[in-house]
Design a protein around this motif. Structure first.
Motif, PDB file in Angstrom:
ATOM      1  N   ASP A  33       0.843  -1.196   0.000  1.00 15.20           N
ATOM      2  CA  ASP A  33       0.000   0.000   0.000  1.00 15.20           C
ATOM      3  C   ASP A  33       0.878   1.247   0.000  1.00 15.20           C
ATOM      4  O   ASP A  33       1.921   1.283   0.672  1.00 15.20           O
ATOM      5  CB  ASP A  33      -0.903   0.046   1.240  1.00 15.20           C
ATOM      6  N   ALA A  34       0.474   2.269  -0.733  1.00 14.68           N
ATOM      7  CA  ALA A  34       1.162   3.563  -0.701  1.00 14.68           C
ATOM      8  C   ALA A  34       0.621   4.348   0.479  1.00 14.68           C
ATOM      9  O   ALA A  34      -0.591   4.490   0.639  1.00 14.68           O
ATOM     10  CB  ALA A  34       0.918   4.320  -2.005  1.00 14.68           C
ATOM     11  N   ILE A  35       1.517   4.851   1.315  1.00 18.10           N
ATOM     12  CA  ILE A  35       1.133   5.601   2.508  1.00 18.10           C
ATOM     13  C   ILE A  35       1.547   7.048   2.307  1.00 18.10           C
ATOM     14  O   ILE A  35       2.689   7.335   1.963  1.00 18.10           O
ATOM     15  CB  ILE A  35       1.810   5.027   3.765  1.00 18.10           C
ATOM     16  N   GLU A  36       0.622   7.970   2.524  1.00 19.18           N
ATOM     17  CA  GLU A  36       0.868   9.395   2.310  1.00 19.18           C
ATOM     18  C   GLU A  36       1.184  10.073   3.636  1.00 19.18           C
ATOM     19  O   GLU A  36       0.511   9.844   4.637  1.00 19.18           O
ATOM     20  CB  GLU A  36      -0.381  10.023   1.694  1.00 19.18           C
ATOM     21  N   PHE A  37       2.208  10.915   3.652  1.00 17.15           N
ATOM     22  CA  PHE A  37       2.590  11.673   4.841  1.00 17.15           C
ATOM     23  C   PHE A  37       2.170  13.116   4.654  1.00 17.15           C
ATOM     24  O   PHE A  37       2.466  13.724   3.628  1.00 17.15           O
ATOM     25  CB  PHE A  37       4.109  11.604   5.058  1.00 17.15           C
ATOM     26  N   MET A  38       1.472  13.673   5.651  1.00 10.36           N
ATOM     27  CA  MET A  38       0.969  15.040   5.574  1.00 10.36           C
ATOM     28  C   MET A  38       1.142  15.719   6.925  1.00 10.36           C
ATOM     29  O   MET A  38       1.114  15.067   7.964  1.00 10.36           O
ATOM     30  CB  MET A  38      -0.514  15.036   5.191  1.00 10.36           C
ATOM     31  N   VAL A  39       1.287  17.041   6.910  1.00 12.67           N
ATOM     32  CA  VAL A  39       1.336  17.813   8.146  1.00 12.67           C
ATOM     33  C   VAL A  39      -0.019  17.699   8.841  1.00 12.67           C
ATOM     34  O   VAL A  39      -1.068  17.769   8.182  1.00 12.67           O
ATOM     35  CB  VAL A  39       1.668  19.284   7.826  1.00 12.67           C
ATOM     36  N   GLY A  40      -0.003  17.536  10.155  1.00  9.53           N
ATOM     37  CA  GLY A  40      -1.234  17.299  10.907  1.00  9.53           C
ATOM     38  C   GLY A  40      -2.338  18.312  10.680  1.00  9.53           C
ATOM     39  O   GLY A  40      -3.508  17.955  10.610  1.00  9.53           O
ATOM     40  N   PRO A  45      -9.200  13.643   8.967  1.00 12.61           N
ATOM     41  CA  PRO A  45      -9.209  12.189   9.029  1.00 12.61           C
ATOM     42  C   PRO A  45     -10.390  11.583   8.281  1.00 12.61           C
ATOM     43  O   PRO A  45     -11.497  12.103   8.310  1.00 12.61           O
ATOM     44  CB  PRO A  45      -9.313  11.899  10.528  1.00 12.61           C
ATOM     45  N   LYS A  46     -10.094  10.481   7.610  1.00  8.87           N
ATOM     46  CA  LYS A  46     -11.120   9.719   6.898  1.00  8.87           C
ATOM     47  C   LYS A  46     -11.226   8.354   7.564  1.00  8.87           C
ATOM     48  O   LYS A  46     -10.382   7.974   8.366  1.00  8.87           O
ATOM     49  CB  LYS A  46     -10.705   9.531   5.438  1.00  8.87           C
ATOM     50  N   LYS A  47     -12.241   7.618   7.191  1.00  9.47           N
ATOM     51  CA  LYS A  47     -12.431   6.277   7.732  1.00  9.47           C
ATOM     52  C   LYS A  47     -11.187   5.439   7.446  1.00  9.47           C
ATOM     53  O   LYS A  47     -10.622   5.497   6.364  1.00  9.47           O
ATOM     54  CB  LYS A  47     -13.653   5.636   7.076  1.00  9.47           C
ATOM     55  N   LEU A  52      -0.502   9.360  13.146  1.00  5.79           N
ATOM     56  CA  LEU A  52       0.667   9.275  14.022  1.00  5.79           C
ATOM     57  C   LEU A  52       1.018  10.681  14.455  1.00  5.79           C
ATOM     58  O   LEU A  52       1.143  11.573  13.627  1.00  5.79           O
ATOM     59  CB  LEU A  52       1.845   8.646  13.262  1.00  5.79           C
ATOM     60  N   ARG A  53       1.189  10.881  15.756  1.00  5.00           N
ATOM     61  CA  ARG A  53       1.478  12.203  16.289  1.00  5.00           C
ATOM     62  C   ARG A  53       2.722  12.142  17.168  1.00  5.00           C
ATOM     63  O   ARG A  53       2.934  11.162  17.875  1.00  5.00           O
ATOM     64  CB  ARG A  53       0.331  12.728  17.131  1.00  5.00           C
ATOM     65  N   LYS A  54       3.492  13.219  17.168  1.00 10.38           N
ATOM     66  CA  LYS A  54       4.639  13.327  18.053  1.00 10.38           C
ATOM     67  C   LYS A  54       4.145  13.605  19.452  1.00 10.38           C
ATOM     68  O   LYS A  54       3.302  14.475  19.647  1.00 10.38           O
ATOM     69  CB  LYS A  54       5.563  14.446  17.579  1.00 10.38           C
ATOM     70  N   ARG A  55       4.626  12.861  20.411  1.00  3.66           N
ATOM     71  CA  ARG A  55       4.237  13.040  21.808  1.00  3.66           C
ATOM     72  C   ARG A  55       5.277  13.864  22.530  1.00  3.66           C
ATOM     73  O   ARG A  55       6.463  13.721  22.249  1.00  3.66           O
ATOM     74  CB  ARG A  55       4.118  11.673  22.488  1.00  3.66           C
ATOM     75  N   PRO A  56       4.872  14.700  23.491  1.00  8.06           N
ATOM     76  CA  PRO A  56       5.854  15.478  24.259  1.00  8.06           C
ATOM     77  C   PRO A  56       6.675  14.576  25.171  1.00  8.06           C
ATOM     78  O   PRO A  56       6.327  13.516  25.499  1.00  8.06           O
ATOM     79  CB  PRO A  56       5.002  16.446  25.062  1.00  8.06           C
TER      80      PRO A  56
END
Length: 56
Positions: A33-40, A45-47, A52-56
């Protein structure tokens, strides 16, 4: 289920993170599967999205 993972880097300078198998099943991803990376802020969000989020 562990919800935190550490970003890792290979000797070739490629960053990666290990995603637990059950997360992949929840998102219905499969090998190839092709996975797309985008700025949050740019994401609506879609179904079946896995966010993935950076945690402090």
């Amino acid at each position: 289920m562990e919800n935190r993972k550490t970003l890792k880097k290979t000797q070739q300078g490629v960053y990666y993170i290990e995603i637990p198998r059950n997360f992949v099943r929840i998102a219905r991803w499969k090998e190839g599967d092709a996975i797309e990376f985008m700025v949050g802020d740019a994401v609506t969000p879609k179904k079946d999205d896995l966010i993935l989020r950076k945690r402090p």
